[in-house]
Design an enzyme around this catalytic site. Sequence first.
Site, PDB file in Angstrom:
ATOM      1  N   GLY A 220      27.233 -35.189 -27.276  1.00  0.00           N
ATOM      2  CA  GLY A 220      25.957 -34.700 -26.780  1.00  0.00           C
ATOM      3  C   GLY A 220      25.386 -35.616 -25.718  1.00  0.00           C
ATOM      4  O   GLY A 220      26.117 -36.359 -25.047  1.00  0.00           O
ATOM      5  N   ALA A 222      23.192 -38.598 -23.731  1.00  0.00           N
ATOM      6  CA  ALA A 222      23.082 -40.049 -23.890  1.00  0.00           C
ATOM      7  C   ALA A 222      21.820 -40.423 -24.658  1.00  0.00           C
ATOM      8  O   ALA A 222      21.836 -41.351 -25.475  1.00  0.00           O
ATOM      9  CB  ALA A 222      23.096 -40.725 -22.522  1.00  0.00           C
ATOM     10  N   SER A 223      20.728 -39.705 -24.433  1.00  0.00           N
ATOM     11  CA  SER A 223      19.480 -40.054 -25.114  1.00  0.00           C
ATOM     12  C   SER A 223      19.615 -39.908 -26.622  1.00  0.00           C
ATOM     13  O   SER A 223      19.180 -40.789 -27.383  1.00  0.00           O
ATOM     14  CB  SER A 223      18.332 -39.179 -24.595  1.00  0.00           C
ATOM     15  OG  SER A 223      18.610 -37.800 -24.811  1.00  0.00           O
ATOM     16  N   THR A 224      20.252 -38.818 -27.072  1.00  0.00           N
ATOM     17  CA  THR A 224      20.457 -38.645 -28.511  1.00  0.00           C
ATOM     18  C   THR A 224      21.466 -39.654 -29.037  1.00  0.00           C
ATOM     19  O   THR A 224      21.302 -40.202 -30.133  1.00  0.00           O
ATOM     20  CB  THR A 224      20.926 -37.216 -28.819  1.00  0.00           C
ATOM     21  OG1 THR A 224      19.964 -36.282 -28.329  1.00  0.00           O
ATOM     22  CG2 THR A 224      21.105 -37.008 -30.313  1.00  0.00           C
ATOM     23  N   GLY A 225      22.517 -39.914 -28.258  1.00  0.00           N
ATOM     24  CA  GLY A 225      23.514 -40.893 -28.667  1.00  0.00           C
ATOM     25  C   GLY A 225      22.921 -42.275 -28.845  1.00  0.00           C
ATOM     26  O   GLY A 225      23.230 -42.982 -29.822  1.00  0.00           O
ATOM     27  N   GLU A 243      30.309 -39.590 -28.016  1.00  0.00           N
ATOM     28  CA  GLU A 243      30.832 -39.017 -26.774  1.00  0.00           C
ATOM     29  C   GLU A 243      29.641 -38.432 -26.029  1.00  0.00           C
ATOM     30  O   GLU A 243      29.093 -37.401 -26.411  1.00  0.00           O
ATOM     31  CB  GLU A 243      31.875 -37.947 -27.093  1.00  0.00           C
ATOM     32  CG  GLU A 243      32.572 -37.370 -25.888  1.00  0.00           C
ATOM     33  CD  GLU A 243      33.595 -36.317 -26.286  1.00  0.00           C
ATOM     34  OE1 GLU A 243      33.608 -35.250 -25.653  1.00  0.00           O
ATOM     35  OE2 GLU A 243      34.360 -36.566 -27.239  1.00  0.00           O
ATOM     36  N   CYS A 277      30.155 -32.392 -19.459  1.00  0.00           N
ATOM     37  CA  CYS A 277      29.812 -33.810 -19.336  1.00  0.00           C
ATOM     38  C   CYS A 277      30.605 -34.484 -18.227  1.00  0.00           C
ATOM     39  O   CYS A 277      30.179 -35.506 -17.694  1.00  0.00           O
ATOM     40  CB  CYS A 277      30.019 -34.528 -20.663  1.00  0.00           C
ATOM     41  SG  CYS A 277      31.663 -34.343 -21.369  1.00  0.00           S
TER      42      CYS A 277
END
Length: 492
Positions: A220, A222-225, A243, A277
């Site tokens: 998903g 980057a912010s959630t990661g 990822e 992505c």
Amino acid sequence: MTLWINGDWITGQGERRRKTNPVSAEILWQGNDANAAQVAEACQAAREAFPRWARQPFAARQAIVEKFAALLEAHKADLTEVIARETGKPRWEAATEVTAMINKIAISIKAYHARTGEQKSELVDGAATLRHRPHGVLAVFGPYNFPGHLPNGHIVPALLAGNTLIFKPSELTPWTGETVIKLWERAGLPAGVLNLVQGGREIGQALSSLDDLDGLLFTGSASTGYQLHRQLSGQPEKILALEMGGNNPLIIEDATNMDAAVHLTLQSAFITAGQRCTCARRLLVKQGAQGDAFLARLVDVAGRLQPGRWDDDPQPFIGGLISAQAAQHVMEAWRQREALGGRTLLAPRKVKEGTSLLTPGIIELTGVADVPDEEVFGPLLNVWRYAHFDEAIRLANNTRFGLSCGLVSTDRAQFEQLLLEARAGIVNWNKPLTGAASTAPFGGVGASGNHRPSAWYAADYCAWPMASLESPELTLPATLSPGLDFSRREAV
């Protein structure tokens, strides 16, 4: 009945959710999210199912996974339609996603044996054996852009390795998630081995915060990661595979074959309406007459792209974005770049208000300061011009992300230089950025991942290595270490 927990379909006790087609607004799916108690119940079911599943011979787990592949093949048309209608992508592209899901099975089986499995080395007095063991209970978070294929890339290798799972699809693609789980049910998975919970951010947080979780596999933004990484900080015992996204550069050094270069750029930047992505977000074009001609041709051809409905005949190259809100976000990003001083070469346009159909946009930002280093997940391409190849590489690396990078050039030496200096997990030469080999790792560095690439390397994060020195007999060594005396003393 929207949740599948411990082999039973049950009604969610959380908020009511409705999913519509992002272009037509047709209602596709309705149901209730899970609540926190049901998330915990799913984890408990997975924990109780783990010992028996992990002890199954690999051949038994493989047989169920291969049955799932056969069911995917048998229901390919139905699943294609579900994915296309729910995401807004054209039928032709949704069909390629289901094909990728099917192909993932055989690839994952091969990767299990090549990357993990069991290896034995004979020693003079025994053997050294390398085995791999499953982590236990893992959560899988799925994205909306490939709601079948990308979660499948975590679920299949994790099940083969012997893990049990809780799967949370994106809240934007609950229908696809439910449809895929029903095929797993028909494949004969034992109760509790794979569980489905539906929901948005709150349910994701409830799942990732469970103490009894052994790890989390995420695809998903980057912010959630980053949020998940912070949430699991201080817990090194848990496996975390992230990822994430990219702000990917495509360098156009030599566009002598003009139409081929334009085609590669369209495939890199605008396929899936820019919702991959690996899509090119930054186009770096060499200064000069050839670069000018290339950009003019790119704008000409891209301007003819007309997004359409999933079932249009003839089929469009691109469909809608995942939601009207996503399309609006792309428009806002374009206007922001114009306000910073960008020069629009091709203005994005909403085909119809209230829908997610959006035409591609191209904007030049050479010399513009303070351009956000972010992933705009849609058909917006930012252009920079450069004078020499070293400058192109510097521009390419001028990002916190590091997923994909590409070069259009006939000069092998330039590609070799890019391979040495690029900061990206995927570096392509005269191939679209969105192209990746399933027999290679898929992932990036920086804000694009945490060094847990998927695809061929997914087996690595689905099991941990166990090393053994083994001998069927216990013997005293013929030669002892200095200072050891095993001589028999005579009784006095």
